[in-house]
Write a protein that holds these residues in place. Sequence first.
Motif, PDB file in Angstrom:
ATOM      1  N   GLU A  65       4.071   5.658  -5.633  1.00 26.51           N
ATOM      2  CA  GLU A  65       3.868   5.686  -7.084  1.00 26.51           C
ATOM      3  C   GLU A  65       2.858   6.774  -7.466  1.00 26.51           C
ATOM      4  OE1 GLU A  65       4.709   0.899  -7.816  1.00 26.51           O
ATOM      5  OE2 GLU A  65       2.659   1.674  -7.614  1.00 26.51           O
ATOM      6  N   ALA A  66       1.807   6.914  -6.672  1.00 23.57           N
ATOM      7  CA  ALA A  66       0.808   7.945  -6.954  1.00 23.57           C
ATOM      8  C   ALA A  66       1.402   9.340  -6.831  1.00 23.57           C
ATOM      9  CB  ALA A  66      -0.382   7.790  -6.005  1.00 23.57           C
ATOM     10  N   ALA A  67       2.261   9.535  -5.839  1.00 23.48           N
ATOM     11  CA  ALA A  67       2.920  10.836  -5.691  1.00 23.48           C
ATOM     12  C   ALA A  67       3.765  11.156  -6.921  1.00 23.48           C
ATOM     13  CB  ALA A  67       3.783  10.846  -4.435  1.00 23.48           C
ATOM     14  N   HIS A  68       4.538  10.194  -7.374  1.00 20.66           N
ATOM     15  CA  HIS A  68       5.388  10.421  -8.550  1.00 20.66           C
ATOM     16  C   HIS A  68       4.549  10.731  -9.790  1.00 20.66           C
ATOM     17  CE1 HIS A  68       9.304   9.632  -6.805  1.00 20.66           C
ATOM     18  NE2 HIS A  68       8.861   8.531  -6.240  1.00 20.66           N
ATOM     19  N   ARG A  69       3.413  10.060  -9.932  1.00 14.72           N
ATOM     20  CA  ARG A  69       2.558  10.330 -11.104  1.00 14.72           C
ATOM     21  C   ARG A  69       2.072  11.767 -11.116  1.00 14.72           C
ATOM     22  NH1 ARG A  69       0.282   5.201  -9.916  1.00 14.72           N
ATOM     23  NH2 ARG A  69      -1.521   6.207  -8.916  1.00 14.72           N
ATOM     24  N   HIS A 120       0.835  -1.208   0.000  1.00 15.32           N
ATOM     25  CA  HIS A 120       0.000   0.000   0.000  1.00 15.32           C
ATOM     26  C   HIS A 120       0.869   1.258   0.000  1.00 15.32           C
ATOM     27  CE1 HIS A 120      -3.999   1.839   0.636  1.00 15.32           C
ATOM     28  NE2 HIS A 120      -3.322   2.780   1.277  1.00 15.32           N
ATOM     29  N   TYR A 121       1.934   1.253   0.800  1.00 10.08           N
ATOM     30  CA  TYR A 121       2.841   2.402   0.814  1.00 10.08           C
ATOM     31  C   TYR A 121       3.535   2.574  -0.533  1.00 10.08           C
ATOM     32  CZ  TYR A 121       2.329   3.490   5.773  1.00 10.08           C
ATOM     33  OH  TYR A 121       1.831   3.882   6.997  1.00 10.08           O
ATOM     34  N   ALA A 123      13.150   0.221   4.065  1.00 11.13           N
ATOM     35  CA  ALA A 123      14.064   0.739   3.044  1.00 11.13           C
ATOM     36  C   ALA A 123      14.109  -0.173   1.829  1.00 11.13           C
ATOM     37  CB  ALA A 123      15.462   0.901   3.637  1.00 11.13           C
ATOM     38  N   ARG A 124      14.207  -1.469   2.052  1.00  7.61           N
ATOM     39  CA  ARG A 124      14.296  -2.411   0.931  1.00  7.61           C
ATOM     40  C   ARG A 124      12.967  -2.514   0.184  1.00  7.61           C
ATOM     41  NH1 ARG A 124      19.093  -4.467   0.670  1.00  7.61           N
ATOM     42  NH2 ARG A 124      20.425  -4.595   2.533  1.00  7.61           N
ATOM     43  N   ALA A 125      11.865  -2.243   0.884  1.00 11.93           N
ATOM     44  CA  ALA A 125      10.565  -2.320   0.231  1.00 11.93           C
ATOM     45  C   ALA A 125      10.256  -1.071  -0.587  1.00 11.93           C
ATOM     46  CB  ALA A 125       9.471  -2.534   1.278  1.00 11.93           C
ATOM     47  N   LEU A 126      10.723   0.104  -0.133  1.00 17.44           N
ATOM     48  CA  LEU A 126      10.293   1.363  -0.752  1.00 17.44           C
ATOM     49  C   LEU A 126      11.333   2.016  -1.653  1.00 17.44           C
ATOM     50  CD1 LEU A 126       8.242   3.026   2.124  1.00 17.44           C
ATOM     51  CD2 LEU A 126       7.525   1.360   0.398  1.00 17.44           C
ATOM     52  N   MET A 127      12.592   1.661  -1.526  1.00 16.98           N
ATOM     53  CA  MET A 127      13.566   2.178  -2.484  1.00 16.98           C
ATOM     54  C   MET A 127      13.426   1.364  -3.766  1.00 16.98           C
ATOM     55  SD  MET A 127      16.981   2.856  -0.185  1.00 16.98           S
ATOM     56  CE  MET A 127      17.040   4.091   1.119  1.00 16.98           C
ATOM     57  N   PRO A 128      13.562   1.977  -4.951  1.00 14.21           N
ATOM     58  CA  PRO A 128      13.976   3.358  -5.219  1.00 14.21           C
ATOM     59  C   PRO A 128      12.819   4.351  -5.358  1.00 14.21           C
ATOM     60  CG  PRO A 128      13.919   2.154  -7.268  1.00 14.21           C
ATOM     61  CD  PRO A 128      13.474   1.187  -6.203  1.00 14.21           C
TER      62      PRO A 128
END
Length: 363
Positions: free
Chosen positions: A79-83, A73-74, A124-129
């Motif tokens: 991804e939504a923020a980047h879009r 979910h995070y 960190a490993r889940a959300l990078m990059p």
Amino acid sequence: MGNNVDNDWWEWEQQPGHIRRGHRSGASNDFWHRYDDDFALLAGLGLNQYRLSIEWSRIEPAAGRVDAGALDHYRRMLEAAHRRGITPWVNLHHFTLPRWFAAKGGFLQEENLADWRRHVERVARALMPLASHWHPINEANAYAAGSYLVGEMPPGVRDLGACLDVLRNTTLMYRDAYQILKSVDPKAQVGTIHAFVPIYPADPDSEDDRLLAQSFDMLFNDLPLRALRDGVIALPGRDPEPVAGLRGAADLFGANYYASSILDHRRPSQLLPYPPGQTRLTQVGNGGFPEGSVSAMPASASRSTSPRTGSAPTTIAGASSTWRSTSIRSASPSSMAATSAAISIGPRWTTSSGAGAGRLSSD
């Protein structure tokens, strides 16, 4: 985000007397589900940066039980923020703790940092990059004081020794997170966020008032900054403690300013609004003094100048002056209110808050 039923704040608010008028957070603003709509609103306002807090208790609601769906979910949030053209700044601790972690003493106990380190590496490993800008902890000084000195936040302790222990351990937890995040992505930008409270003696001619104001300034404003500059945790009444890996462990420094305050030795536990005599206050009792935001910045620069670059002038974006003075009292006033300023530790310190800057949005 709402409905964080597995953290210590949820448990705290269920107990009578803790929350004014017995209010409950409930679904709150429901950002957990409405994040894309909110990002659209932010983009429409011209903001291109957003600070988002990770709720540890959603990811690990019970010790050792990881909710992979929460991490997914995070990822969708980022991804939504980047879009929307928004760069997310991920904050790993903003006052709340999983109930199981709080029950074993939270950050009051140094041995609990092992749980924190596992959490940081997992996130960190889940959300990078998808995330390359990180704040391990928001306002460690405010957290320690609110939870363990004045007791207005969970667990509601009022003990100076406990407050000092938490200041120490949150400094260690920041250092640990900095190292872990850099090990996962050496190019990640990692820094802390500090609450600044410019403090004034009620009576400048009173030695007791001056001493009280100086002591508060050293403990609340000065200590965390000097720890990063010198690599030493120097708590009052305790021997200075050199900490490996702490010196210079910041790519940037975030400064939050809410208000300036007065201390009176006759009421030492009460912060009074500065300037005195204000009648219009916020709901938490703060007065309005935007000049205090810029008066704090030169002092912060002198306290935590990176050991890699040495001293340098402080530049406030949008203000009319560049200060070389390091006196918190001598800085020229400005109408700019930098309520959440991003400050870079380096040859130049630049805040980028204020009208049109679009640099940081609080979570």
